[in-house]
Write a protein that holds these residues in place. Structure first.
Motif, short mmCIF file in Angstrom:
data_model
loop_
_atom_site.label_atom_id
_atom_site.label_comp_id
_atom_site.label_asym_id
_atom_site.label_seq_id
_atom_site.Cartn_x
_atom_site.Cartn_y
_atom_site.Cartn_z
N ASP A 286 8.87 12.57 -25.70
CA ASP A 286 8.76 12.00 -27.05
C ASP A 286 7.39 11.37 -27.28
OD1 ASP A 286 11.38 12.77 -27.56
OD2 ASP A 286 12.16 10.88 -26.74
N ASP A 287 6.34 12.11 -26.95
CA ASP A 287 4.95 11.68 -27.14
C ASP A 287 4.54 10.52 -26.25
OD1 ASP A 287 4.87 13.60 -29.15
OD2 ASP A 287 5.36 12.15 -30.72
N VAL A 288 5.36 10.17 -25.27
CA VAL A 288 5.00 9.11 -24.32
C VAL A 288 4.55 9.76 -23.02
CG1 VAL A 288 5.79 7.11 -23.01
CG2 VAL A 288 6.63 7.49 -25.34
N TYR A 289 3.32 9.50 -22.65
CA TYR A 289 2.75 10.02 -21.40
C TYR A 289 2.93 8.95 -20.34
CZ TYR A 289 0.61 13.78 -24.08
OH TYR A 289 0.40 14.87 -24.88
N ASP A 290 3.49 9.35 -19.21
CA ASP A 290 3.86 8.38 -18.20
C ASP A 290 3.41 8.86 -16.81
OD1 ASP A 290 5.39 5.82 -17.72
OD2 ASP A 290 6.43 7.15 -16.33
N VAL A 291 2.84 7.94 -16.03
CA VAL A 291 2.45 8.23 -14.65
C VAL A 291 3.06 7.16 -13.76
CG1 VAL A 291 0.56 8.49 -13.00
CG2 VAL A 291 0.27 9.27 -15.35
N GLN A 292 3.77 7.60 -12.71
CA GLN A 292 4.35 6.67 -11.74
C GLN A 292 3.67 6.88 -10.39
OE1 GLN A 292 6.93 9.13 -12.98
NE2 GLN A 292 6.72 8.06 -14.93
N LEU A 293 3.21 5.79 -9.82
CA LEU A 293 2.55 5.84 -8.51
C LEU A 293 3.25 4.87 -7.57
CD1 LEU A 293 -1.17 5.71 -9.72
CD2 LEU A 293 0.14 7.75 -9.13
N LYS A 294 3.50 5.32 -6.36
CA LYS A 294 4.14 4.45 -5.36
C LYS A 294 3.60 4.81 -3.99
CE LYS A 294 8.48 5.09 -4.45
NZ LYS A 294 9.96 5.10 -4.60
N LEU A 295 3.03 3.83 -3.30
CA LEU A 295 2.49 4.06 -1.96
C LEU A 295 3.50 3.60 -0.93
CD1 LEU A 295 -0.34 5.06 -0.82
CD2 LEU A 295 -0.63 2.69 -0.17
N VAL A 296 3.84 4.48 0.01
CA VAL A 296 4.88 4.22 1.01
C VAL A 296 4.27 4.34 2.40
CG1 VAL A 296 7.10 4.95 1.93
CG2 VAL A 296 6.66 5.08 -0.53
N ASN A 297 4.51 3.35 3.22
CA ASN A 297 4.08 3.39 4.62
C ASN A 297 4.87 4.48 5.34
OD1 ASN A 297 3.99 2.78 7.53
ND2 ASN A 297 2.92 0.92 6.90
N ALA A 298 4.17 5.44 5.92
CA ALA A 298 4.85 6.59 6.52
C ALA A 298 5.61 6.23 7.79
CB ALA A 298 3.82 7.68 6.84
N LYS A 299 5.30 5.11 8.41
CA LYS A 299 5.97 4.72 9.64
C LYS A 299 7.21 3.87 9.37
CE LYS A 299 5.10 2.60 14.16
NZ LYS A 299 4.08 1.95 15.02
N THR A 300 7.07 2.90 8.47
CA THR A 300 8.17 1.96 8.21
C THR A 300 8.95 2.30 6.95
OG1 THR A 300 6.75 0.47 6.93
CG2 THR A 300 6.84 0.14 9.32
N MET A 301 8.39 3.19 6.11
CA MET A 301 8.97 3.54 4.82
C MET A 301 8.99 2.36 3.84
SD MET A 301 9.73 6.77 4.57
CE MET A 301 8.21 7.13 5.46
N ASP A 302 8.18 1.35 4.12
CA ASP A 302 8.06 0.22 3.20
C ASP A 302 7.17 0.60 2.03
OD1 ASP A 302 9.58 -1.38 4.85
OD2 ASP A 302 7.85 -2.20 5.93
N VAL A 303 7.54 0.11 0.84
CA VAL A 303 6.71 0.32 -0.34
C VAL A 303 5.57 -0.70 -0.31
CG1 VAL A 303 6.62 0.30 -2.86
CG2 VAL A 303 8.64 1.23 -1.69
N ILE A 304 4.35 -0.21 -0.22
CA ILE A 304 3.19 -1.09 -0.11
C ILE A 304 2.67 -1.49 -1.48
CG2 ILE A 304 0.83 -1.26 0.79
CD1 ILE A 304 1.56 0.97 2.76
N TRP A 305 2.72 -0.56 -2.40
CA TRP A 305 2.09 -0.78 -3.71
C TRP A 305 2.71 0.17 -4.71
CZ3 TRP A 305 -0.82 2.92 -6.43
CH2 TRP A 305 -1.60 2.45 -7.49
N THR A 306 2.86 -0.28 -5.94
CA THR A 306 3.44 0.57 -6.98
C THR A 306 2.77 0.28 -8.31
OG1 THR A 306 5.49 1.25 -8.07
CG2 THR A 306 5.28 -1.07 -7.49
N LYS A 307 2.69 1.30 -9.14
CA LYS A 307 2.05 1.16 -10.45
C LYS A 307 2.69 2.16 -11.40
CE LYS A 307 -1.29 -0.88 -11.32
NZ LYS A 307 -1.61 -2.20 -11.90
N ASN A 308 3.01 1.71 -12.61
CA ASN A 308 3.53 2.58 -13.65
C ASN A 308 2.68 2.38 -14.90
OD1 ASN A 308 5.96 4.36 -14.58
ND2 ASN A 308 5.67 2.86 -16.22
#
Length: 371
Positions: free
Chosen positions: A172-194
């Motif tokens: 509906d004309d809304v452009y959206d980007v989701q970014l999420k950085l995940v530690n590959a060893k612990t699977m912890d989310v380090i950083w996120t941005k929408n």
């Protein structure tokens, strides 16, 4: 009139040498690299998007070029000793109207953004693959990694410390980007941005790029002295004003260099009845760029060599310092300038020597704006 520093031969040599440096610095280095990534495409026909691929990409490009997107990401990576990151497209291609080319371009832009922030990007072919199963009228999209263990195994295989999970969509004309950085060893989310932006279908999308041209206003603290033959005293001027234009060229060989050719008009605005000097400065300059994340305020150290030309006089000028960027297009330069001290013949004036002594080592302050 004899010169205290430059002989005729040395002056001519320096004159030609400095203009050679200017010419060399102005030639941008040009190299390009192209990468193509093939991925499996589901045998399913989607409804065509109302936005053309090129227009969609320009919208996402403008979104990803925002200065506030990456924020403290490099600091977070540094604290967790993460140097190698792989991109993982976590979205469902059936849920948004973006073509394969646009998604590939977005992924390439994300890779370039990470590299510009001094982060190693690992190639992960399997990270981009999706599998579509159609059974009894239902559609199921399967990613290459379905569990954390599979994702950890994938990271170990490509030697990545983290995954940048990303997705881009248009609804509906809304452009959206989701970014999420995940530690590959612990699977912890380090950083996120929408990030998102609404763009009407009929709106014209412009690609905003910083201009290669700038105007400047500066001050040199160089001294000019003229002897009063009647009293034996010196009339002195220690401020010169510069007004100039310059053109910038970036290096495609490395993002850490930028070149500029500079043209300044130089004059003094005080005691002009006794000392009146107006000339030009032509300079070639090299800027050394550091990744944005290293500093809150962007510094660009520079060195430059040029020619200062007055009537019947020329001298080599060396400048060094740093540029400090502020706002979007403004900048402040603080540095030093060095010009050999010489005598310049000027218009005669009763009771004064026929020449002015000009030059030395002093400060150089410049305000500029890219337009």
């Amino acid at each position: 009139m004899t010169r205290s520093f430059f002989g005729i031969k040395k002056s001519l040599f320096l004159y030609l040498s400095s203009f050679f440096v200017i010419f060399t610095a102005y030639i941008p280095l040009s190299h390009s690299a192209e990468n193509a990534i093939n991925e499996e495409q589901p045998a399913i026909t989607l409804a065509p998007s109302n936005i053309t691929p090129s227009k969609s990409y320009l919208v996402f490009l403008n979104l990803l070029d925002r200065k506030d997107i990456w924020g403290e990401l490099p600091w977070e990576l540094s604290e967790q000793n993460i140097r190698n990151v792989a991109l993982y497209h976590s979205g469902n291609k059936l849920q948004h109207q973006l073509d394969k080319t646009t998604l590939s371009l977005i992924e390439n832009k994300l890779s370039l953004s990470l590299i510009d922030n001094d982060i190693n990007v690992k190639t992960c072919i399997q990270c981009a693959k999706t599998y579509v199963n159609v059974k009894k009228g239902s559609v199921r999209v399967k990613h290459s990694a379905e569990t954390n263990k599979e994702l950890q195994a994938m990271a170990k295989d490509i030697r990545a410390n983290a995954f940048l999970m990303w997705d881009a969509s248009v609804h509906d004309d809304v452009y959206d980007v989701q970014l999420k950085l995940v530690n590959a060893k612990t699977m912890d989310v380090i950083w996120t941005k929408n990030i998102s932006e609404t763009v009407e279908k009929e709106a014209d999308i412009e690609f905003f790029e910083k201009s290669n041209w700038a105007v400047t206003l500066g001050a040199w603290g160089l001294e000019a002295k003229r002897l009063n033959t009647n009293t034996g005293t010196m009339t002195e001027v220690d401020k010169f004003t510069t007004i100039g234009v310059r053109n910038y060229q970036s290096s495609d060989l490395t993002p850490n260099l930028e070149y500029a050719i500079i043209f300044d008009v130089v004059t003094n605005l005080e005691k002009t009845d006794t000392i009146s000097l107006t000339g030009v400065n032509i300079e070639g300059r090299i800027f050394f760029l550091a990744p944005d994340w290293i500093q809150k305020v962007k510094f660009k150290p520079y060195i430059g060599i040029g020619q200062v030309l007055f009537d019947n006089y020329h001298a080599v000028a060396f400048r060094a310092g740093t540029e400090i960027s502020f706002l979007d297009n403004g900048f402040l330069e603080v540095g030093i300038i060095s010009i050999s001290e010489n005598d310049i013949e000027i218009d005669s004036k009763s009771g004064y020597a026929p020449a002015v002594t000009f030059g030395g080592l002093s400060y150089d302050i410049t305000l500029g704006y890219r337009f």
